[in-house]
Motif scaffolding. Structure first.
Motif, PDB file in Angstrom:
ATOM      1  N   MET A   1       5.933  56.514  -9.440  1.00 38.66           N
ATOM      2  CA  MET A   1       7.184  57.280  -9.487  1.00 38.66           C
ATOM      3  C   MET A   1       8.364  56.335  -9.324  1.00 38.66           C
ATOM      4  O   MET A   1       8.357  55.468  -8.471  1.00 38.66           O
ATOM      5  N   LYS A   2       9.388  56.529 -10.145  1.00 35.01           N
ATOM      6  CA  LYS A   2      10.568  55.679 -10.071  1.00 35.01           C
ATOM      7  C   LYS A   2      11.830  56.517 -10.152  1.00 35.01           C
ATOM      8  O   LYS A   2      11.943  57.400 -10.986  1.00 35.01           O
ATOM      9  N   ASP A   3      12.768  56.204  -9.267  1.00 33.19           N
ATOM     10  CA  ASP A   3      14.117  56.753  -9.382  1.00 33.19           C
ATOM     11  C   ASP A   3      14.158  58.275  -9.509  1.00 33.19           C
ATOM     12  O   ASP A   3      14.987  58.827 -10.224  1.00 33.19           O
ATOM     13  N   GLY A   4      13.284  58.982  -8.838  1.00 36.49           N
ATOM     14  CA  GLY A   4      13.372  60.427  -8.827  1.00 36.49           C
ATOM     15  C   GLY A   4      12.671  61.114  -9.977  1.00 36.49           C
ATOM     16  O   GLY A   4      12.785  62.322 -10.133  1.00 36.49           O
ATOM     17  N   GLY A  32      21.282  70.162 -14.922  1.00 37.69           N
ATOM     18  CA  GLY A  32      20.432  69.300 -15.723  1.00 37.69           C
ATOM     19  C   GLY A  32      21.183  68.483 -16.756  1.00 37.69           C
ATOM     20  O   GLY A  32      20.623  67.537 -17.334  1.00 37.69           O
ATOM     21  N   LEU A  33      22.439  68.799 -16.986  1.00 37.68           N
ATOM     22  CA  LEU A  33      23.249  67.984 -17.886  1.00 37.68           C
ATOM     23  C   LEU A  33      23.406  66.560 -17.347  1.00 37.68           C
ATOM     24  O   LEU A  33      23.621  65.626 -18.120  1.00 37.68           O
ATOM     25  N   SER A  34      23.271  66.392 -16.035  1.00 37.28           N
ATOM     26  CA  SER A  34      23.343  65.057 -15.451  1.00 37.28           C
ATOM     27  C   SER A  34      22.092  64.237 -15.777  1.00 37.28           C
ATOM     28  O   SER A  34      22.095  63.016 -15.630  1.00 37.28           O
ATOM     29  N   VAL A  35      21.028  64.912 -16.200  1.00 32.53           N
ATOM     30  CA  VAL A  35      19.820  64.234 -16.674  1.00 32.53           C
ATOM     31  C   VAL A  35      19.880  64.048 -18.180  1.00 32.53           C
ATOM     32  O   VAL A  35      19.432  63.032 -18.720  1.00 32.53           O
ATOM     33  N   LEU A  36      20.446  65.029 -18.860  1.00 35.46           N
ATOM     34  CA  LEU A  36      20.592  64.940 -20.316  1.00 35.46           C
ATOM     35  C   LEU A  36      21.443  63.742 -20.718  1.00 35.46           C
ATOM     36  O   LEU A  36      21.110  63.026 -21.679  1.00 35.46           O
ATOM     37  N   ALA A  37      22.528  63.496 -20.017  1.00 34.10           N
ATOM     38  CA  ALA A  37      23.453  62.421 -20.399  1.00 34.10           C
ATOM     39  C   ALA A  37      22.777  61.047 -20.429  1.00 34.10           C
ATOM     40  O   ALA A  37      22.892  60.329 -21.438  1.00 34.10           O
ATOM     41  N   PRO A  38      22.067  60.619 -19.379  1.00 31.58           N
ATOM     42  CA  PRO A  38      21.407  59.306 -19.464  1.00 31.58           C
ATOM     43  C   PRO A  38      20.273  59.274 -20.486  1.00 31.58           C
ATOM     44  O   PRO A  38      19.978  58.209 -21.043  1.00 31.58           O
ATOM     45  N   THR A  39      19.652  60.423 -20.761  1.00 33.74           N
ATOM     46  CA  THR A  39      18.617  60.455 -21.795  1.00 33.74           C
ATOM     47  C   THR A  39      19.232  60.213 -23.166  1.00 33.74           C
ATOM     48  O   THR A  39      18.679  59.475 -23.988  1.00 33.74           O
ATOM     49  N   GLY A 227      18.388  60.827  -9.701  1.00 31.46           N
ATOM     50  CA  GLY A 227      17.196  60.542 -10.496  1.00 31.46           C
ATOM     51  C   GLY A 227      17.393  60.486 -11.991  1.00 31.46           C
ATOM     52  O   GLY A 227      16.442  60.189 -12.722  1.00 31.46           O
ATOM     53  N   GLY A 228      18.606  60.770 -12.498  1.00 36.49           N
ATOM     54  CA  GLY A 228      18.826  60.863 -13.933  1.00 36.49           C
ATOM     55  C   GLY A 228      18.382  59.647 -14.733  1.00 36.49           C
ATOM     56  O   GLY A 228      17.615  59.776 -15.702  1.00 36.49           O
ATOM     57  N   PRO A 229      18.831  58.442 -14.397  1.00 36.53           N
ATOM     58  CA  PRO A 229      18.430  57.267 -15.178  1.00 36.53           C
ATOM     59  C   PRO A 229      16.923  57.023 -15.171  1.00 36.53           C
ATOM     60  O   PRO A 229      16.349  56.644 -16.198  1.00 36.53           O
ATOM     61  N   GLY A 230      16.271  57.263 -14.042  1.00 35.68           N
ATOM     62  CA  GLY A 230      14.828  57.080 -13.975  1.00 35.68           C
ATOM     63  C   GLY A 230      14.083  58.068 -14.851  1.00 35.68           C
ATOM     64  O   GLY A 230      13.069  57.729 -15.477  1.00 35.68           O
ATOM     65  N   ILE A 231      14.576  59.297 -14.890  1.00 34.80           N
ATOM     66  CA  ILE A 231      13.955  60.305 -15.750  1.00 34.80           C
ATOM     67  C   ILE A 231      14.112  59.921 -17.210  1.00 34.80           C
ATOM     68  O   ILE A 231      13.180  60.060 -18.017  1.00 34.80           O
ATOM     69  N   ILE A 235      11.084  59.467 -19.923  1.00 30.07           N
ATOM     70  CA  ILE A 235      11.012  60.160 -21.213  1.00 30.07           C
ATOM     71  C   ILE A 235      10.800  59.149 -22.337  1.00 30.07           C
ATOM     72  O   ILE A 235       9.992  59.364 -23.248  1.00 30.07           O
ATOM     73  N   ALA A 236      11.514  58.025 -22.277  1.00 33.68           N
ATOM     74  CA  ALA A 236      11.387  57.002 -23.308  1.00 33.68           C
ATOM     75  C   ALA A 236       9.969  56.448 -23.354  1.00 33.68           C
ATOM     76  O   ALA A 236       9.417  56.207 -24.441  1.00 33.68           O
ATOM     77  N   VAL A 237       9.364  56.250 -22.200  1.00 34.02           N
ATOM     78  CA  VAL A 237       7.988  55.739 -22.156  1.00 34.02           C
ATOM     79  C   VAL A 237       7.014  56.750 -22.758  1.00 34.02           C
ATOM     80  O   VAL A 237       6.140  56.402 -23.562  1.00 34.02           O
ATOM     81  N   LEU A 238       7.163  58.018 -22.392  1.00 36.35           N
ATOM     82  CA  LEU A 238       6.233  59.046 -22.859  1.00 36.35           C
ATOM     83  C   LEU A 238       6.365  59.338 -24.352  1.00 36.35           C
ATOM     84  O   LEU A 238       5.420  59.857 -24.962  1.00 36.35           O
ATOM     85  N   THR A 239       7.504  59.021 -24.930  1.00 38.43           N
ATOM     86  CA  THR A 239       7.713  59.279 -26.363  1.00 38.43           C
ATOM     87  C   THR A 239       7.732  57.987 -27.184  1.00 38.43           C
ATOM     88  O   THR A 239       8.101  58.009 -28.358  1.00 38.43           O
ATOM     89  N   GLU A 240       7.320  56.898 -26.578  1.00 40.03           N
ATOM     90  CA  GLU A 240       7.334  55.611 -27.270  1.00 40.03           C
ATOM     91  C   GLU A 240       6.506  55.687 -28.552  1.00 40.03           C
ATOM     92  O   GLU A 240       5.384  56.191 -28.566  1.00 40.03           O
TER      93      GLU A 240
END
Length: 278
Positions: A1-4, A32-39, A227-231, A235-240
């Motif tokens: 687990m990293k960054d939340g 959740g928009l605070s998670v959407l933005a870094p994604t 936790g936004g940046p870590g999430i 996501i990037a890893v899981l969709t690589e």
């Protein structure tokens, strides 16, 4: 687990995915928009569906039984309608209560959101950290476990603030937010024993990073971790290796109560151009 970001039993999807298959973000409101933005910063052309359970907002005042039953049911309907490649529970309260139920119910990877206690402990010099969330999140045994695993040598001070959730929703709706109101919502955490020594606070509700500037002004000596940046990285890893559209496509916002949706202009700032009901 990293960054939340809660990994749990998440798994990569087969790389043969329709490029138009979206990422699904779910929250009780606009946090959740605070998670959407870094994604979006990591996956700029990813199709997005952002869903808010505005009819049941705020989750922090709901019973655990209600959340555990409601969240998997809603996500099941959303997955059936939009066929996402991956779902993100962009809500600490829903994640700490319903994440396992959702993973059992869906056949796609599910990324959860948990308090970013580990990076906060790594950053703290005073060894006193604050965990600022909803009332439902801060009382969860999951928080006890994270504190024991990653901040055993720290004093961890928790505070549940439904007022901050409301202030974040008000800010996105275009209403003014007074620094004094933000300070009053957080001050009970500072007033607890050793609270004056807090040098890092965990924003353990995805709504709270939307108020990062106001909290920095109210408490300039306290760093913020969320936790936004870590999430986004998870996501990037899981969709690589998966295919994405060549250009950004209009994102969709879904609300269970359209009457409680923010103004369209506020949503468009996050690329949410279409508004749907559920």
């Amino acid at each position: 687990m990293k960054d939340g970001a809660s990994t749990g039993t998440t798994r990569k999807v087969n790389v043969l995915v329709d490029p138009q298959s979206p990422l699904l973000f779910f929250d009780s409101g606009v946090g959740g928009l605070s998670v959407l933005a870094p994604t979006r910063a990591v996956l700029a052309t990813a199709p997005i569906v952002y869903a808010a359970d505005s009819a049941a907002f705020p989750y922090g005042r709901r019973t655990e039984e209600e959340i555990a039953a409601r969240v998997p049911a809603l996500l099941g309907r959303l997955v059936e309608r939009y066929r996402p490649r991956l779902a993100v529970i962009a809500c600490n309260t829903a994640s700490t209560i319903a994440l396992d139920h959702v993973r059992a119910a869906l056949n796609i990877p599910v990324v959860g959101t948990v308090p970013a206690i580990k990076p906060a402990a790594e950053q703290s010099r005073s060894r006193v950290i604050g965990v600022l969330g909803t009332q439902a999140t801060v009382r969860q045994p999951y928080v006890d476990d994270l504190a024991a695993r990653f901040a055993a040598d720290c004093t961890v001070i928790r505070h549940g603030s439904p007022e901050l959730v409301e202030l974040a929703e008000a800010k996105l709706a275009g209403r003014p937010v007074a620094i004094e109101a933000v300070r009053a919502a957080v001050q009970p955490m500072i007033d607890q024993p050793r609270g004056a020594d807090i040098d890092v606070m965990v924003l353990a509700c995805t709504h709270f990073p939307l108020l990062a500037a106001e909290m920095a002004e109210a408490f300039p000596g306290i760093a913020q971790v969320d936790g936004g940046p870590g999430i986004a990285r998870r996501i990037a890893v899981l969709t690589e290796g998966q295919a994405w559209p060549r250009e950004e496509v209009p994102a969709i916002a879904v609300f269970t109560d359209l009457a409680k949706a923010p103004p369209a202009a506020s949503l468009k700032k996050f690329g949410l151009a279409e508004l749907h009901g559920l």
